[in-house]
Design an enzyme around this catalytic site. Structure first.
Site, PDB file in Angstrom:
ATOM      1  N   HIS A  29       0.817  -1.217   0.000  1.00 16.58           N
ATOM      2  CA  HIS A  29       0.000   0.000   0.000  1.00 16.58           C
ATOM      3  C   HIS A  29       0.847   1.261   0.000  1.00 16.58           C
ATOM      4  CE1 HIS A  29      -4.223  -1.625   0.969  1.00 16.58           C
ATOM      5  NE2 HIS A  29      -3.511  -2.534   0.343  1.00 16.58           N
ATOM      6  N   VAL A  87       1.291   3.613  -4.222  1.00 14.10           N
ATOM      7  CA  VAL A  87       0.743   4.974  -4.197  1.00 14.10           C
ATOM      8  C   VAL A  87       1.904   5.960  -4.026  1.00 14.10           C
ATOM      9  CG1 VAL A  87      -0.938   6.496  -3.094  1.00 14.10           C
ATOM     10  CG2 VAL A  87      -1.331   4.021  -3.111  1.00 14.10           C
ATOM     11  N   GLY A 117       4.910   5.681  -5.087  1.00 14.96           N
ATOM     12  CA  GLY A 117       6.188   5.022  -4.827  1.00 14.96           C
ATOM     13  C   GLY A 117       6.395   4.746  -3.353  1.00 14.96           C
ATOM     14  N   ASP A 171       7.478   5.693  -0.275  1.00 10.57           N
ATOM     15  CA  ASP A 171       7.875   6.970   0.331  1.00 10.57           C
ATOM     16  C   ASP A 171       7.229   7.164   1.697  1.00 10.57           C
ATOM     17  OD1 ASP A 171       5.249   7.235  -0.378  1.00 10.57           O
ATOM     18  OD2 ASP A 171       5.444   9.292  -1.098  1.00 10.57           O
ATOM     19  N   SER A 187       4.305   7.407   2.428  1.00 11.37           N
ATOM     20  CA  SER A 187       3.142   8.305   2.397  1.00 11.37           C
ATOM     21  C   SER A 187       1.936   7.664   3.087  1.00 11.37           C
ATOM     22  CB  SER A 187       2.789   8.689   0.951  1.00 11.37           C
ATOM     23  OG  SER A 187       2.613   7.529   0.157  1.00 11.37           O
ATOM     24  N   ASP A 205       2.760 -18.895   2.758  1.00  9.02           N
ATOM     25  CA  ASP A 205       3.189 -19.986   1.887  1.00  9.02           C
ATOM     26  C   ASP A 205       2.289 -20.035   0.653  1.00  9.02           C
ATOM     27  OD1 ASP A 205       0.788 -21.153   2.630  1.00  9.02           O
ATOM     28  OD2 ASP A 205       1.690 -22.557   4.033  1.00  9.02           O
TER      29      ASP A 205
END
Ligand code: HEM
Ligand SMILES: *[C@@H]1O[C@H](CO)[C@@H](O)[C@H](O)[C@H]1NC(C)=O
Ligand SMILES: *[C@@H]1O[C@H](CO)[C@@H](O)[C@H](O)[C@H]1NC(C)=O
Ligand SMILES: *[C@@H]1O[C@H](CO)[C@@H](O)[C@H](O)[C@H]1NC(C)=O
Length: 348
Positions: free
Chosen positions: A66, A70, A72, A74, A76, A272
């Site tokens: 996630h 969004v 990259g 970073d 965020s 797995d």
């Protein structure tokens, strides 16, 4: 004197420009000289937190996805609502159930005490997702994670809406969503295997509760209906169900789907390739999981990963590394946050 000031300003500006978030070169062992043992510290906090709550590990793996899909990788996704930003990514419906932020905060606090202003929250997310994957797979999934990401200063709920896949998506939609981030159909199938761990809210698979027999094992559908207290979960009556039928309580599985009872283990939440077996048996939670069976190529990969657990372990590691390298949009500002839940300039 004026010249000296100008010189200092120019040098300062050059340093600031180097903090541009996009297109940075990531390196394995990035903090070797600046914050020795950073990966050991991350690992020990991740392992301890999973030992006290296994679900935290699933949360950390999802957090990487996630974060990186969004804007990259970073961090965020970690930013909290503030007066400066009323609708951060966290507010998006796509981020329902997001967890593990407390683990990231604990790691950040430990690292700030040891080497202040050095390790980005984005790197912590990437290391922590690797460590959670390794622990939950009993060492099967393990890979070197490059470091050197910066933390972004932008986090918008609408970006999460736009870039995170919808759990009711069909195969065309999923392939398009992953293609936008340069991920192949095979990588879509590989990464979806993360749904062998963790939980989901009933509203995230509401459509599956009334899906036709051709799309879901009827016994499994009955099990989900009973776990959700009916076929119409609502935001105020939203139960939580395990993603993997293997992790359901044995008696309920034995009643609803006798063929599966043997798969229920005492040890829950292992990462797995069981997801692929469940998928072929049409016993997966999301429409988006089942949808992988609807195309020749994707289905072929589901079969392939059901057959070979080792292959999935290796390929999942590679796909997570690729995920962890998604960069911020060109020209984005980057920084090393002091606190992972807020950008630096809002502290004062
Ligand atoms: C392919 C498209 C995907 C869709 C549509 C999707 C959707 C979802 C949804 C709706 C949930 C449950 C949220 C809730 O209701 O609480 C969930 C949980 C989860 N997802 Fe995905 N996901 C996708 C791909 C991925 C990928 C690529 C990863 C990681 C590599 C991932 C890892 C997880 C994990 C670990 C959980 C459980 C989280 C927890 O227990 O806290 N998912 N996913
Ligand atoms: C897949 O979903 C998209 C968007 O929701 C929709 O426009 C399209 O018709 C669907 N395709 C199929 C094959 O069902
Ligand atoms: C995908 O690859 C293209 C071509 O190499 C590149 O320009 C683009 O930035 C990449 N997209 C992402 C999200 O990394
Ligand atoms: C499974 O995948 C592993 C890793 O790629 C490979 O070495 C092995 O030969 C495969 N096993 C089978 C039975 O195909």
């Amino acid at each position: 004197m004026v010249k000296l000031v100008c010189f200092v300003v120019v040098v300062f500006m050059a340093a600031a420009a180097a903090m541009a978030g996009a297109d940075r070169e990531l390196k394995v062992g990035y903090y070797e000289k600046t914050c020795k043992d950073v990966e050991k510290i991350v690992n020990s906090i991740v392992v301890n937190s999973i030992k006290s709550n296994r679900g935290k590990g699933a949360g950390l793996v999802r957090l990487l996805f996630h974060d990186c899909f969004v804007r990259g990788c970073d961090a965020s996704v970690l930013l909290e609502k503030s007066e400066m930003n009323m609708h951060p990514e966290k507010e998006s419906q796509a981020n329902i159930g997001i967890r593990g932020m407390d683990v990231i905060d604990a790691i950040k606090a430990a690292l700030e005490a040891r080497c202040p202003n050095t390790v980005s929250c984005a790197d912590i997310i990437a290391y922590a997702a690797r460590d959670a994957s390794r622990y939950l797979s009993r060492g099967g999934v393990d890979f070197p994670v490059p470091g050197g990401r910066l933390d972004g200063v932008v986090s918008r709920s609408r970006d999460a809406d736009a870039f995170l896949p919808d759990s009711a998506a069909n195969l065309t939609g999923l392939v398009r969503n992953f293609r936008r981030k340069n991920f192949t159909v095979e990588e879509l199938v590989i990464l979806s295997g993360a749904h062998s761990i963790g939980v989901t809210h009933c509203t995230s698979f509401a459509g599956r509760l009334t899906a036709p027999d051709a799309q879901i094992n009827p016994g499994y559908r009955n099990l989900l209906v009973s776990k959700c207290g009916g076929v119409s979960p609502t935001a105020t009556n939203n139960h939580v169900v395990v993603n993997n039928v293997r992790d359901e309580d044995g008696a309920a599985v034995a009643r609803a789907m006798p063929g599966f009872a043997a798969r229920v283990r005492k040890a829950r939440d292992y990462l797995d390739n069981s997801y692929y077996h469940n998928n072929l048996a049409m016993a997966v939670t999301f429409h988006a999981d089942w949808a992988l069976l609807t195309g020749k190529e994707a289905r072929g990969h589901v079969v392939e990963y059901a057959k070979n657990a080792t292959l999935w372990n290796v390929d999942f590691g590679d796909a997570l590394v690729k995920l962890s390298k998604l960069a911020m949009p060109a020209g984005s500002k980057g920084e090393i946050r002091t606190k992972c839940s807020a950008v630096n300039s809002y502290h004062h």
